[in-house]
Design a protein around this motif. Sequence first.
Motif, PDB file in Angstrom:
ATOM      1  N   ASP A  35       8.452  19.191 -45.996  1.00  0.00           N
ATOM      2  CA  ASP A  35       7.272  20.040 -46.119  1.00  0.00           C
ATOM      3  C   ASP A  35       6.013  19.319 -45.625  1.00  0.00           C
ATOM      4  O   ASP A  35       5.181  19.902 -44.930  1.00  0.00           O
ATOM      5  CB  ASP A  35       7.087  20.510 -47.556  1.00  0.00           C
ATOM      6  N   LEU A  36       5.876  18.036 -45.959  1.00  0.00           N
ATOM      7  CA  LEU A  36       4.718  17.270 -45.497  1.00  0.00           C
ATOM      8  C   LEU A  36       4.737  17.076 -43.990  1.00  0.00           C
ATOM      9  O   LEU A  36       3.688  17.127 -43.335  1.00  0.00           O
ATOM     10  CB  LEU A  36       4.648  15.925 -46.220  1.00  0.00           C
ATOM     11  N   ASP A  37       5.925  16.856 -43.432  1.00  0.00           N
ATOM     12  CA  ASP A  37       6.039  16.742 -41.976  1.00  0.00           C
ATOM     13  C   ASP A  37       5.618  18.051 -41.302  1.00  0.00           C
ATOM     14  O   ASP A  37       4.967  18.035 -40.257  1.00  0.00           O
ATOM     15  CB  ASP A  37       7.465  16.374 -41.559  1.00  0.00           C
ATOM     16  N   LEU A  38       5.983  19.179 -41.898  1.00  0.00           N
ATOM     17  CA  LEU A  38       5.574  20.474 -41.360  1.00  0.00           C
ATOM     18  C   LEU A  38       4.050  20.589 -41.357  1.00  0.00           C
ATOM     19  O   LEU A  38       3.445  20.997 -40.363  1.00  0.00           O
ATOM     20  CB  LEU A  38       6.176  21.631 -42.161  1.00  0.00           C
ATOM     21  N   VAL A  39       3.428  20.220 -42.457  1.00  0.00           N
ATOM     22  CA  VAL A  39       1.969  20.303 -42.564  1.00  0.00           C
ATOM     23  C   VAL A  39       1.300  19.441 -41.493  1.00  0.00           C
ATOM     24  O   VAL A  39       0.360  19.875 -40.823  1.00  0.00           O
ATOM     25  CB  VAL A  39       1.490  19.906 -43.981  1.00  0.00           C
ATOM     26  N   ARG A  40       1.800  18.223 -41.310  1.00  0.00           N
ATOM     27  CA  ARG A  40       1.223  17.332 -40.288  1.00  0.00           C
ATOM     28  C   ARG A  40       1.374  17.929 -38.895  1.00  0.00           C
ATOM     29  O   ARG A  40       0.449  17.910 -38.093  1.00  0.00           O
ATOM     30  CB  ARG A  40       1.898  15.964 -40.345  1.00  0.00           C
ATOM     31  N   CYS A  41       2.557  18.440 -38.594  1.00  0.00           N
ATOM     32  CA  CYS A  41       2.826  19.009 -37.282  1.00  0.00           C
ATOM     33  C   CYS A  41       1.960  20.234 -37.017  1.00  0.00           C
ATOM     34  O   CYS A  41       1.347  20.362 -35.942  1.00  0.00           O
ATOM     35  CB  CYS A  41       4.313  19.348 -37.169  1.00  0.00           C
ATOM     36  N   VAL A  42       1.880  21.135 -37.980  1.00  0.00           N
ATOM     37  CA  VAL A  42       1.076  22.348 -37.808  1.00  0.00           C
ATOM     38  C   VAL A  42      -0.398  21.988 -37.688  1.00  0.00           C
ATOM     39  O   VAL A  42      -1.132  22.592 -36.901  1.00  0.00           O
ATOM     40  CB  VAL A  42       1.326  23.356 -38.949  1.00  0.00           C
ATOM     41  N   SER A  43      -0.831  20.982 -38.415  1.00  0.00           N
ATOM     42  CA  SER A  43      -2.214  20.538 -38.302  1.00  0.00           C
ATOM     43  C   SER A  43      -2.530  20.097 -36.879  1.00  0.00           C
ATOM     44  O   SER A  43      -3.588  20.440 -36.333  1.00  0.00           O
ATOM     45  CB  SER A  43      -2.469  19.388 -39.273  1.00  0.00           C
ATOM     46  N   ASP A  44      -1.617  19.345 -36.277  1.00  0.00           N
ATOM     47  CA  ASP A  44      -1.812  18.908 -34.894  1.00  0.00           C
ATOM     48  C   ASP A  44      -1.795  20.082 -33.919  1.00  0.00           C
ATOM     49  O   ASP A  44      -2.538  20.091 -32.937  1.00  0.00           O
ATOM     50  CB  ASP A  44      -0.731  17.901 -34.486  1.00  0.00           C
ATOM     51  N   ALA A  45      -0.958  21.075 -34.190  1.00  0.00           N
ATOM     52  CA  ALA A  45      -0.797  22.211 -33.273  1.00  0.00           C
ATOM     53  C   ALA A  45      -1.853  23.294 -33.453  1.00  0.00           C
ATOM     54  O   ALA A  45      -2.234  23.950 -32.483  1.00  0.00           O
ATOM     55  CB  ALA A  45       0.592  22.828 -33.448  1.00  0.00           C
ATOM     56  N   ALA A  46      -2.324  23.484 -34.696  1.00  0.00           N
ATOM     57  CA  ALA A  46      -3.197  24.641 -34.946  1.00  0.00           C
ATOM     58  C   ALA A  46      -4.373  24.367 -35.879  1.00  0.00           C
ATOM     59  O   ALA A  46      -5.140  25.273 -36.152  1.00  0.00           O
ATOM     60  CB  ALA A  46      -2.360  25.792 -35.511  1.00  0.00           C
ATOM     61  N   GLY A  47      -4.484  23.166 -36.406  1.00  0.00           N
ATOM     62  CA  GLY A  47      -5.595  22.828 -37.293  1.00  0.00           C
ATOM     63  C   GLY A  47      -5.222  22.887 -38.774  1.00  0.00           C
ATOM     64  O   GLY A  47      -4.195  23.437 -39.164  1.00  0.00           O
ATOM     65  N   TRP A  48      -6.093  22.287 -39.568  1.00  0.00           N
ATOM     66  CA  TRP A  48      -5.838  22.173 -41.002  1.00  0.00           C
ATOM     67  C   TRP A  48      -5.779  23.493 -41.767  1.00  0.00           C
ATOM     68  O   TRP A  48      -4.959  23.628 -42.689  1.00  0.00           O
ATOM     69  CB  TRP A  48      -6.869  21.247 -41.657  1.00  0.00           C
ATOM     70  N   PRO A  49      -6.616  24.480 -41.478  1.00  0.00           N
ATOM     71  CA  PRO A  49      -6.516  25.723 -42.259  1.00  0.00           C
ATOM     72  C   PRO A  49      -5.120  26.351 -42.181  1.00  0.00           C
ATOM     73  O   PRO A  49      -4.541  26.739 -43.205  1.00  0.00           O
ATOM     74  CB  PRO A  49      -7.584  26.624 -41.647  1.00  0.00           C
ATOM     75  N   MET A  50      -4.557  26.431 -40.968  1.00  0.00           N
ATOM     76  CA  MET A  50      -3.206  26.990 -40.816  1.00  0.00           C
ATOM     77  C   MET A  50      -2.181  26.072 -41.487  1.00  0.00           C
ATOM     78  O   MET A  50      -1.250  26.550 -42.140  1.00  0.00           O
ATOM     79  CB  MET A  50      -2.870  27.176 -39.336  1.00  0.00           C
ATOM     80  N   ALA A  51      -2.361  24.770 -41.323  1.00  0.00           N
ATOM     81  CA  ALA A  51      -1.418  23.813 -41.915  1.00  0.00           C
ATOM     82  C   ALA A  51      -1.394  23.926 -43.436  1.00  0.00           C
ATOM     83  O   ALA A  51      -0.327  23.892 -44.057  1.00  0.00           O
ATOM     84  CB  ALA A  51      -1.783  22.396 -41.491  1.00  0.00           C
ATOM     85  N   LEU A  52      -2.555  24.055 -44.041  1.00  0.00           N
ATOM     86  CA  LEU A  52      -2.613  24.173 -45.506  1.00  0.00           C
ATOM     87  C   LEU A  52      -2.005  25.481 -45.990  1.00  0.00           C
ATOM     88  O   LEU A  52      -1.311  25.504 -47.010  1.00  0.00           O
ATOM     89  CB  LEU A  52      -4.049  24.025 -45.991  1.00  0.00           C
ATOM     90  N   ALA A  53      -2.247  26.552 -45.262  1.00  0.00           N
ATOM     91  CA  ALA A  53      -1.662  27.843 -45.647  1.00  0.00           C
ATOM     92  C   ALA A  53      -0.144  27.792 -45.552  1.00  0.00           C
ATOM     93  O   ALA A  53       0.567  28.224 -46.477  1.00  0.00           O
ATOM     94  CB  ALA A  53      -2.208  28.951 -44.757  1.00  0.00           C
ATOM     95  N   MET A  54       0.373  27.250 -44.461  1.00  0.00           N
ATOM     96  CA  MET A  54       1.825  27.166 -44.303  1.00  0.00           C
ATOM     97  C   MET A  54       2.430  26.180 -45.295  1.00  0.00           C
ATOM     98  O   MET A  54       3.506  26.416 -45.851  1.00  0.00           O
ATOM     99  CB  MET A  54       2.180  26.780 -42.865  1.00  0.00           C
TER     100      MET A  54
END
Length: 73
Positions: A35-54
């Motif tokens: 789950d943490l790896d997903l958050v890091r990856c999404v943050s790089d791809a789309a930014g923190w707001p999307m990463a935190l929501a996902m």
Amino acid sequence: MTDHCTGWFEGAWGHCCAAHDLAYSSLAASKLGADLDLVRCVSDAAGWPMALAMGAGVVLLGLPFWIRARLKR
């Protein structure tokens, strides 16, 4: 079209969801680590707001998917 981001729309982070699916099915990976790896990856791809929501979604709702992936092994 493949739905790697189950329950969420696909976007520039689709590769993150695919890696998350693989991590869930790996007996070597922990749910929290995946789950943490997903958050890091999404943050790089789309930014923190999307990463935190996902991230909130997979932490709160991902347990049944994690268990099902492990039972398939």
